[in-house]
Design an enzyme around this catalytic site. Structure first.
Site, PDB file in Angstrom:
ATOM      1  N   LYS A  63       0.851  -1.194   0.000  1.00  0.00           N
ATOM      2  CA  LYS A  63       0.000   0.000   0.000  1.00  0.00           C
ATOM      3  C   LYS A  63       0.888   1.245   0.000  1.00  0.00           C
ATOM      4  O   LYS A  63       1.862   1.317   0.733  1.00  0.00           O
ATOM      5  CB  LYS A  63      -0.924  -0.040   1.230  1.00  0.00           C
ATOM      6  CG  LYS A  63      -2.035   0.996   1.188  1.00  0.00           C
ATOM      7  CD  LYS A  63      -3.173   0.657   2.137  1.00  0.00           C
ATOM      8  CE  LYS A  63      -4.226   1.748   2.137  1.00  0.00           C
ATOM      9  NZ  LYS A  63      -5.439   1.396   2.850  1.00  0.00           N
ATOM     10  N   GLU A  66     -19.684  -4.057  10.514  1.00  0.00           N
ATOM     11  CA  GLU A  66     -20.599  -3.221  11.287  1.00  0.00           C
ATOM     12  C   GLU A  66     -21.696  -4.034  11.966  1.00  0.00           C
ATOM     13  O   GLU A  66     -22.071  -3.752  13.113  1.00  0.00           O
ATOM     14  CB  GLU A  66     -21.226  -2.147  10.382  1.00  0.00           C
ATOM     15  CG  GLU A  66     -20.272  -1.045   9.932  1.00  0.00           C
ATOM     16  CD  GLU A  66     -19.375  -1.419   8.750  1.00  0.00           C
ATOM     17  OE1 GLU A  66     -19.551  -2.534   8.195  1.00  0.00           O
ATOM     18  OE2 GLU A  66     -18.500  -0.612   8.375  1.00  0.00           O
ATOM     19  N   ARG A  81     -25.535  -0.717   7.360  1.00  0.00           N
ATOM     20  CA  ARG A  81     -25.296  -2.163   7.281  1.00  0.00           C
ATOM     21  C   ARG A  81     -25.893  -2.907   8.471  1.00  0.00           C
ATOM     22  O   ARG A  81     -26.206  -4.079   8.386  1.00  0.00           O
ATOM     23  CB  ARG A  81     -23.777  -2.428   7.284  1.00  0.00           C
ATOM     24  CG  ARG A  81     -23.078  -2.208   5.978  1.00  0.00           C
ATOM     25  CD  ARG A  81     -23.128  -3.475   5.149  1.00  0.00           C
ATOM     26  NE  ARG A  81     -22.783  -3.245   3.759  1.00  0.00           N
ATOM     27  CZ  ARG A  81     -21.595  -3.445   3.229  1.00  0.00           C
ATOM     28  NH1 ARG A  81     -20.598  -3.883   3.976  1.00  0.00           N
ATOM     29  NH2 ARG A  81     -21.396  -3.226   1.948  1.00  0.00           N
TER      30      ARG A  81
HETATM   31  C1  LIG Z   1     -19.087  -1.061   4.919  1.00  0.00           C
HETATM   32  C2  LIG Z   1     -17.873  -0.172   4.934  1.00  0.00           C
HETATM   33  N1  LIG Z   1     -17.242   0.067   6.107  1.00  0.00           N
HETATM   34  C3  LIG Z   1     -16.162   0.848   6.144  1.00  0.00           C
HETATM   35  C4  LIG Z   1     -15.687   1.423   4.997  1.00  0.00           C
HETATM   36  C5  LIG Z   1     -14.506   2.364   5.058  1.00  0.00           C
HETATM   37  N2  LIG Z   1     -13.357   1.853   4.331  1.00  0.00           N
HETATM   38  C6  LIG Z   1     -13.084   2.226   3.089  1.00  0.00           C
HETATM   39  S1  LIG Z   1     -11.722   1.533   2.464  1.00  0.00           S
HETATM   40  C7  LIG Z   1     -11.465   0.690   3.890  1.00  0.00           C
HETATM   41  C8  LIG Z   1     -10.288  -0.221   4.002  1.00  0.00           C
HETATM   42  C9  LIG Z   1     -10.283  -1.199   2.889  1.00  0.00           C
HETATM   43  O1  LIG Z   1      -9.146  -1.998   2.973  1.00  0.00           O
HETATM   44  P1  LIG Z   1      -8.794  -2.913   1.749  1.00  0.00           P
HETATM   45  O2  LIG Z   1     -10.022  -3.518   1.208  1.00  0.00           O
HETATM   46  O3  LIG Z   1      -7.734  -3.822   2.180  1.00  0.00           O
HETATM   47  O4  LIG Z   1      -8.257  -1.891   0.650  1.00  0.00           O
HETATM   48  P2  LIG Z   1      -6.876  -1.092   0.649  1.00  0.00           P
HETATM   49  O5  LIG Z   1      -7.225   0.314   1.003  1.00  0.00           O
HETATM   50  O6  LIG Z   1      -5.934  -1.731   1.583  1.00  0.00           O
HETATM   51  O7  LIG Z   1      -6.407  -1.180  -0.761  1.00  0.00           O
HETATM   52  C10 LIG Z   1     -12.435   0.978   4.834  1.00  0.00           C
HETATM   53  C11 LIG Z   1     -12.487   0.449   6.199  1.00  0.00           C
HETATM   54  C12 LIG Z   1     -16.381   1.177   3.798  1.00  0.00           C
HETATM   55  N3  LIG Z   1     -16.033   1.735   2.651  1.00  0.00           N
HETATM   56  N4  LIG Z   1     -17.455   0.370   3.794  1.00  0.00           N
END
Ligand SMILES: Cc1ncc(C[n+]2csc(CCOP(=O)(O)OP(=O)(O)O)c2C)c(N)n1
Ligand SMILES: CC(=O)[C@@H](O)[C@H](O)COP(=O)(O)O
Ligand SMILES: [Mg+2]
Length: 621
Positions: A283, A367, A395
């Site tokens: 990342k 959630e 959610r």
């Molecule tokens: C239901 C929900 N909860 C929380 C989020 C906030 N959120 C957006 S990206 C993320 C992290 C995602 O991590 P990953 O899928 O590993 O992607 P990366 O950013 O590491 O590429 C979170 C918690 C969201 N978009 N949707």
């Protein structure tokens, strides 16, 4: 233009096809340059996009995104896809009103097969598309690109479990950077760590199989080797969760090794079954500040690309205040616990997580689980405080109803990003929580307008409520109004003798509303302003007691949808004329919060104009 070199020659994914891996490597470097330059000027999601560059290029090269369905889970990492599918020249408008969205948007391009924004749904949507393909006898590939963070969400398992045995050809690409926004958490994250250090599959076996298939008797030999290997492997090595669910597992592969990723994608494409390709990426890759601190550079405001410094100093916001107040309360009360669903910094809980490590729970992007777990804690005498963004609480509606409200359990919901959030757009606005929480019997909703009110309401929620209670507050800080009227369910904050109009509002909208009242006064309209501080039976009593004070035209100003909002409630509880300015019954575009206030007529000018117009209808103007 000049500095992006080869990127200037790429106008569509078709231009990638004939390029050598070396040239594609040069393209990836140019893409990173472009993303850092562009996002440093507009803000947006940085680290995830830098990490996925090679994988996104490989996907555009090996698939045809105008025909195949490539779904980026959450979609915050879709910038390379957008750049390569003809939207590069609009990047200076990213996340701005009328500009390019920061997420997938079918209305922008046929290469975006669905909208995205909330995590963990990509495999479900992909499987739906795969079923549609089969039933409609069509031909296209379906790919879900899901991060390790998104894989902590329950929906992802529901979908994998279903997809693995569906028989549908479907590719799930797991983009594993060992990070959610913060460090990834949970048992699955551990499972992936174990797979990451295991070089056993890589895809070499697929290549060997192909070669064997070409020699006489090779196919039978492959089958026999596979059977024997599977037995030995199953005996000696733990198989991946994905294989147990029915997927063919490929990888893990270094996601920055373009050649290997392209080759594995090409192999997966040929396999007529559910395949999971495990890709390891870093990342924030290619930009030192985001490599060193991917959490800080996950979602950014404008920054100096040379130093990595953010241009605007971060002002104290409601999230930080919430975190500080909760630490203070928890210092004195060992029953208080904090729960986040993968948003520790966004919800202001970073300090709590170090001060009260044993009472801090990051459950991952889960959630529903967060809320049901809070119910369990409350039932056993703890005081759980669940900090969720309003949009993500959607959610967990069922858990609020089933696990918390029916039993009347004392769970405190601290609902961040309530109201219009702006640049993230329709998927992230917190405009539904009042409507859906109001529909649940026994839930008290508190709406602070200032830090002082947040503080009082937190104390009240923890110590003076014994059922479910929600405190909703916006993204960002307080405005000019900084009072504390929280002891009154309905407070008059601008009293005007002989008023002609009463503006009724809640939360952060008090600031635009008071400014509108000033404008109306200067145009000769006597205007008073009242504030709803809570939605509870006490509000009904307060309204009954104050009905006379609210005589005349009432205009409710709220940054939420109409249906189920405070305006609807007030209209049904008073006899006088009640009108409402809200976000409407529609989904909003993205843009700055101020742009969207104007879009909805929720800015001071819009409110004043609305009143002037409707005053005439009432025969007053
Ligand atoms: C239901 C929900 N909860 C929380 C989020 C906030 N959120 C957006 S990206 C993320 C992290 C995602 O991590 P990953 O899928 O590993 O992607 P990366 O950013 O590491 O590429 C979170 C918690 C969201 N978009 N949707
Ligand atoms: C993609 C996503 O869902 C998050 O990264 C979100 O954009 C965070 O929003 P805030 O910037 O308001 O924390
Ligand atoms: Mg990740």
């Amino acid at each position: 233009m000049k500095r992006y070199g080869i990127l200037n020659n790429i106008t569509s994914p078709a231009d990638l096809k004939g390029l050598s891996y070396d040239t594609l490597g040069v393209l990836c470097a140019a893409l990173r340059e472009f993303i850092v330059d562009s996002v440093s000027q507009t803000g947006g999601h940085l680290a995830s996009n830098l990490g996925i560059v090679e994988l996104a290029v490989a996907l555009e090269r090996e698939f045809d995104s105008s025909r195949d369905r490539i779904i980026y889970d959450v979609g915050h990492q879709c910038y390379v896809h957008k750049i390569l599918t003809g939207r590069r020249d609009r990047f200076s408008t990213l996340r701005q009103y009328g500009g390019l969205s920061g997420f997938m948007k079918p209305e922008e391009s046929i290469t975006d097969p669905c909208i995205t924004g909330h995590a963990s749904d990509s495999v479900s949507v992909a499987l739906g598309m795969a079923h549609a393909r089969t039933l409609r006898n069509q031909k296209y590939h379906v790919v879900a690109v899901i991060g390790d963070g998104a894989l902590t969400g329950g929906m992802a398992y529901e979908a994998l479990s279903n997809a693995g045995t569906s028989g549908e050809p479907l590719l799930v690409v797991l983009n594993d950077n060992n990070m959610s926004i913060a460090k990834n958490v949970g048992g699955l994250s551990r499972h992936l760590s174990r797979l990451r250090v295991s070089p056993r599959y890589l895809g070499a076996k697929v290549r060997i199989k192909e070669k064997l298939a070409r020699i006489p008797g090779g196919r039978a030999l492959t089958q026999s080797i596979s059977r024997t290997k599977a037995r030995i492997k199953g005996f000696l090595l733990p198989t991946s969760l994905f294989e147990q669910m029915g997927f063919t597992y490929l990888g893990p592969v270094d996601g920055h090794d373009l050649k290997s990723v392209c080759e594995l994608l090409a192999q997966a494409k040929k396999m007529k079954k559910p395949v999971l390709l495990h890709v390891m990426t870093q990342k924030g890759r290619g930009y030192a500040p985001s490599e060193n601190n991917p959490e800080k550079y996950h979602g950014v405001s404008q920054f100096d690309r040379v130093t990595g410094e953010f241009l605007a100093k971060k002002k104290e916001d409601f999230s930080a205040r919430f975190g500080a107040e909760l630490c203070g309360l928890a210092d004195k009360d060992a029953r208080i616990c904090a729960i986040t669903a993968a948003m520790p910094s966004g919800t202001g809980l970073t300090r709590f997580s170090t001060l009260h490590r044993d009472r801090f729970f990051d459950v991952g992007i889960a959630e529903e689980h967060a809320v049901a777990m809070a119910a369990g804690m409350a039932a056993q005498g703890l005081v759980p405080v669940v900090a969720l963004y309003s949009t993500f609480l959607q959610r967990a509606y069922d858990q609020v109803v089933h696990d918390v409200a029916i039993e009347g359990l004392h769970v405190v919901f601290c609902i961040d990003r309530a109201g219009i959030v702006g640049a993230d757009g329709a998927t992230h606005n917190g405009v539904l929580d009042i409507a859906f929480l109001r529909s649940i019997p026994g839930v008290t909703i508190l709406c602070p307008s200032s830090f002082a009110e947040l503080r009082s309401m937190m104390t009240r929620a923890v110590y003076h409520e014994n059922g479910p209670v929600a405190i909703r507050y916006p993204r960002g800080g307080e405005g000019a109004w900084r009072g504390d009227t929280s002891s009154q369910p309905l407070a008059c904050v601008r009293q005007t003798a002989g008023h002609e109009v009463t503006l009724v509002t809640h939360g952060i909208m008090i600031n635009e509303t008071l400014a509108a009242a000033e404008k109306l006064e200067s145009r000769g309209v006597r205007t008073q302003v009242c504030k709803v501080n809570e939605l509870s039976p006490a509000l009904e009593q307060a309204l009954a007691a104050q009905e006379d004070a609210l005589s005349g035209l009432c205009v409710v100003v709220e940054d939420t949808v109409d249906n189920g909002g405070v305006g609807e409630w007030l209209a049904s509880h008073r006899s006088g004329r009640t009108l409402c300015i809200s976000t409407g019954n529609r989904f909003l575009p993205h843009g700055s919060v101020n742009d969207l206030y104007r879009h909805c007529g929720l800015d001071a000018d819009g409110i004043a104009e609305f009143v002037m117009e409707h005053r005439k209808e009432t025969g007053l103007g």
